[in-house]
Design an enzyme around this catalytic site. Structure first.
Site, PDB file in Angstrom:
ATOM      1  N   SER A 145       0.850  -1.199   0.000  1.00 35.90           N
ATOM      2  CA  SER A 145       0.000   0.000   0.000  1.00 35.90           C
ATOM      3  C   SER A 145       0.881   1.243   0.000  1.00 35.90           C
ATOM      4  CB  SER A 145      -0.865   0.014   1.266  1.00 35.90           C
ATOM      5  OG  SER A 145      -1.494   1.268   1.420  1.00 35.90           O
ATOM      6  N   TYR A 158      -1.942  -0.954  10.524  1.00 29.19           N
ATOM      7  CA  TYR A 158      -2.080  -1.240   9.086  1.00 29.19           C
ATOM      8  C   TYR A 158      -0.837  -0.792   8.301  1.00 29.19           C
ATOM      9  CZ  TYR A 158      -4.133  -1.141   4.358  1.00 29.19           C
ATOM     10  OH  TYR A 158      -4.379  -1.336   3.027  1.00 29.19           O
TER      11      TYR A 158
HETATM   12  N1  LIG Z   1      -8.419  -0.382  -1.881  1.00 26.79           N
HETATM   13  C1  LIG Z   1      -7.374   0.396  -1.708  1.00 26.79           C
HETATM   14  O1  LIG Z   1      -7.419   1.618  -1.873  1.00 26.79           O
HETATM   15  C2  LIG Z   1      -6.063  -0.200  -1.321  1.00 26.79           C
HETATM   16  C3  LIG Z   1      -4.963   0.660  -1.285  1.00 26.79           C
HETATM   17  C4  LIG Z   1      -3.733   0.156  -0.954  1.00 26.79           C
HETATM   18  C5  LIG Z   1      -3.593  -1.193  -0.683  1.00 26.79           C
HETATM   19  N2  LIG Z   1      -4.674  -2.012  -0.715  1.00 26.79           N
HETATM   20  C6  LIG Z   1      -4.458  -3.440  -0.434  1.00 26.79           C
HETATM   21  O2  LIG Z   1      -5.011  -4.211  -1.484  1.00 26.79           O
HETATM   22  C7  LIG Z   1      -5.487  -5.450  -0.964  1.00 26.79           C
HETATM   23  C8  LIG Z   1      -6.947  -5.648  -1.321  1.00 26.79           C
HETATM   24  O3  LIG Z   1      -7.668  -4.547  -0.831  1.00 26.79           O
HETATM   25  P1  LIG Z   1      -9.187  -4.311  -1.214  1.00 26.79           P
HETATM   26  O4  LIG Z   1      -9.422  -2.862  -1.105  1.00 26.79           O
HETATM   27  O5  LIG Z   1      -9.521  -5.024  -2.470  1.00 26.79           O
HETATM   28  O6  LIG Z   1      -9.890  -5.020   0.044  1.00 26.79           O
HETATM   29  P2  LIG Z   1     -11.345  -5.636   0.204  1.00 26.79           P
HETATM   30  O7  LIG Z   1     -11.686  -5.533   1.644  1.00 26.79           O
HETATM   31  O8  LIG Z   1     -12.279  -5.045  -0.784  1.00 26.79           O
HETATM   32  O9  LIG Z   1     -11.083  -7.171  -0.177  1.00 26.79           O
HETATM   33  C9  LIG Z   1     -10.289  -7.978   0.657  1.00 26.79           C
HETATM   34  C10 LIG Z   1     -10.615  -9.430   0.388  1.00 26.79           C
HETATM   35  O10 LIG Z   1      -9.855 -10.231   1.302  1.00 26.79           O
HETATM   36  C11 LIG Z   1     -10.735 -11.210   1.884  1.00 26.79           C
HETATM   37  N3  LIG Z   1     -10.223 -11.582   3.197  1.00 26.79           N
HETATM   38  C12 LIG Z   1     -10.202 -10.824   4.313  1.00 26.79           C
HETATM   39  N4  LIG Z   1      -9.675 -11.518   5.335  1.00 26.79           N
HETATM   40  C13 LIG Z   1      -9.359 -12.744   4.850  1.00 26.79           C
HETATM   41  C14 LIG Z   1      -8.779 -13.903   5.417  1.00 26.79           C
HETATM   42  N5  LIG Z   1      -8.443 -13.957   6.710  1.00 26.79           N
HETATM   43  N6  LIG Z   1      -8.581 -14.983   4.621  1.00 26.79           N
HETATM   44  C15 LIG Z   1      -8.952 -14.945   3.325  1.00 26.79           C
HETATM   45  N7  LIG Z   1      -9.504 -13.876   2.728  1.00 26.79           N
HETATM   46  C16 LIG Z   1      -9.704 -12.785   3.484  1.00 26.79           C
HETATM   47  C17 LIG Z   1     -12.085 -10.514   1.956  1.00 26.79           C
HETATM   48  O11 LIG Z   1     -13.147 -11.442   2.096  1.00 26.79           O
HETATM   49  C18 LIG Z   1     -12.091  -9.774   0.636  1.00 26.79           C
HETATM   50  O12 LIG Z   1     -12.548 -10.582  -0.410  1.00 26.79           O
HETATM   51  C19 LIG Z   1      -5.218  -5.413   0.534  1.00 26.79           C
HETATM   52  O13 LIG Z   1      -3.963  -6.037   0.779  1.00 26.79           O
HETATM   53  C20 LIG Z   1      -5.135  -3.928   0.835  1.00 26.79           C
HETATM   54  O14 LIG Z   1      -4.355  -3.665   1.983  1.00 26.79           O
HETATM   55  C21 LIG Z   1      -5.906  -1.549  -1.033  1.00 26.79           C
END
Ligand SMILES: NC(=O)c1ccc[n+]([C@@H]2O[C@H](COP(=O)([O-])OP(=O)(O)OC[C@H]3O[C@@H](n4cnc5c(N)ncnc54)[C@H](O)[C@@H]3O)[C@@H](O)[C@H]2O)c1
Length: 266
Positions: A145, A158
């Site tokens: 991130s 986080y």
């Molecule tokens: N969305 C953003 O702006 C953003 C920015 C920077 C980094 N990220 C990173 O990208 C990745 C995905 O983020 P996102 O926004 O798509 O998140 P999200 O919450 O939309 O999706 C996360 C997914 O992970 C699954 N999950 C959660 N805990 C779990 C577990 N213990 N075992 C298996 N599956 C599990 C959830 O069910 C979900 O499908 C993450 O690593 C997040 O830190 C996201």
């Protein structure tokens, strides 16, 4: 008259990808992009999300904080599709109660984030890399991130774990560089997913968040998936043990810089 932009396409036929957290958001976009390029894809997610899975898509319910579940996901992927070429460590949580200064943090919330966002990446990598070592090839991508590179108030757990996800990728990349295995991380800026939508108000609303990115908007999950596909392709064959920021310029924009004039995101 607009200039041609060029096109990119990938041929991942015969390759097998395992993606954690594929039921929504960035993980879902990564699964879809690999599927569209011909790969066989498996996803481990804590949610049961398989409606009508396609023949080349394996939907696995599991919790990445459990080493047993991670080992099972790797074994089931290999047994269903005959190999494992790509692991995308993506599943992570950022619960609303984690947005507190460190002196207000609770052990339960802290531990759950460490178990999923940090240890979960390790367990999947451990078992995927063991298989990749036998194959002599593979690519691992850790979803990190922008919060790994700079920080804010209220993210004492986080952000530091996201920084650790980059160092995991660097360490694994160095460890297995002579074994045909590349390991990289990707650091997205704000991407339109349920995780971000849940905290949009805490971050000042969409217009405010979009305006902090020099490109003037929040990114789409497909734009992160596109970077993952490139990093996993032979076009990125000399790239390992490093991080790619997919962030609309956010990382380059200093806190001391004049803010851009606000524009509505339409
Ligand atoms: N969305 C953003 O702006 C953003 C920015 C920077 C980094 N990220 C990173 O990208 C990745 C995905 O983020 P996102 O926004 O798509 O998140 P999200 O919450 O939309 O999706 C996360 C997914 O992970 C699954 N999950 C959660 N805990 C779990 C577990 N213990 N075992 C298996 N599956 C599990 C959830 O069910 C979900 O499908 C993450 O690593 C997040 O830190 C996201």
């Amino acid at each position: 008259m607009s200039r041609p932009e060029g096109t990119v396409s990938y041929d991942n036929r015969g390759r097998v990808a395992l993606v954690s957290g594929g039921s929504q958001g960035i993980g879902m976009a990564v699964c879809q992009a690999f599927l569209a390029s011909g790969a066989h894809v498996a996803s481990i997610d804590i949610n049961s999300f398989c409606g009508n899975p396609a023949e080349n898509f394996l939907c696995l319910q599991g919790d990445t904080s459990s080493e047993d579940d991670c080992q099972r996901a790797v074994l089931q992927t290999v047994s269903a599709f005959g190999g494992l070429d790509i692991l995308v460590n993506n599943a992570a949580i950022q619960p609303p109660d984690s947005y507190v200064p460190v002196h207000q943090s609770t052990q339960a919330s802290w531990q759950r984030m460490v178990e999923i966002n940090f240890s979960g990446y390790t367990w999947l990598a451990k078992h995927a890399i063991a298989h990749m070592l036998r194959q002599g090839s593979g690519v691992v991508v850790n979803m990190s991130s922008g919060q790994a590179h700079r920080t804010a108030r209220g993210v004492p757990c986080y952000g530091p774990i996201k920084a650790a996800n980059i160092l995991q990728a660097m360490q694994w990349g160095v460890e297995y560089a002579r074994n045909g295995i590349r390991v990289v991380s990707v650091s997205p800026g704000a991407i339109r997913t349920p995780l971000v939508e849940a905290s949009l108000q805490q971050q000042g609303g969409e217009m405010e968040l979009a305006n902090r990115h020099p490109l003037g908007r929040i990114g789409n999950p497909e734009e992160v998936a596109a970077a993952v596909l490139w990093l996993c392709s032979p076009a990125a064959s000399f790239i390992t043990a490093t991080d790619l920021q997919v962030d609309g310029g956010l990382g380059a924009f200093g806190a001391f810089a004049d803010p851009y004039p606000k524009q509505s995101p339409d």
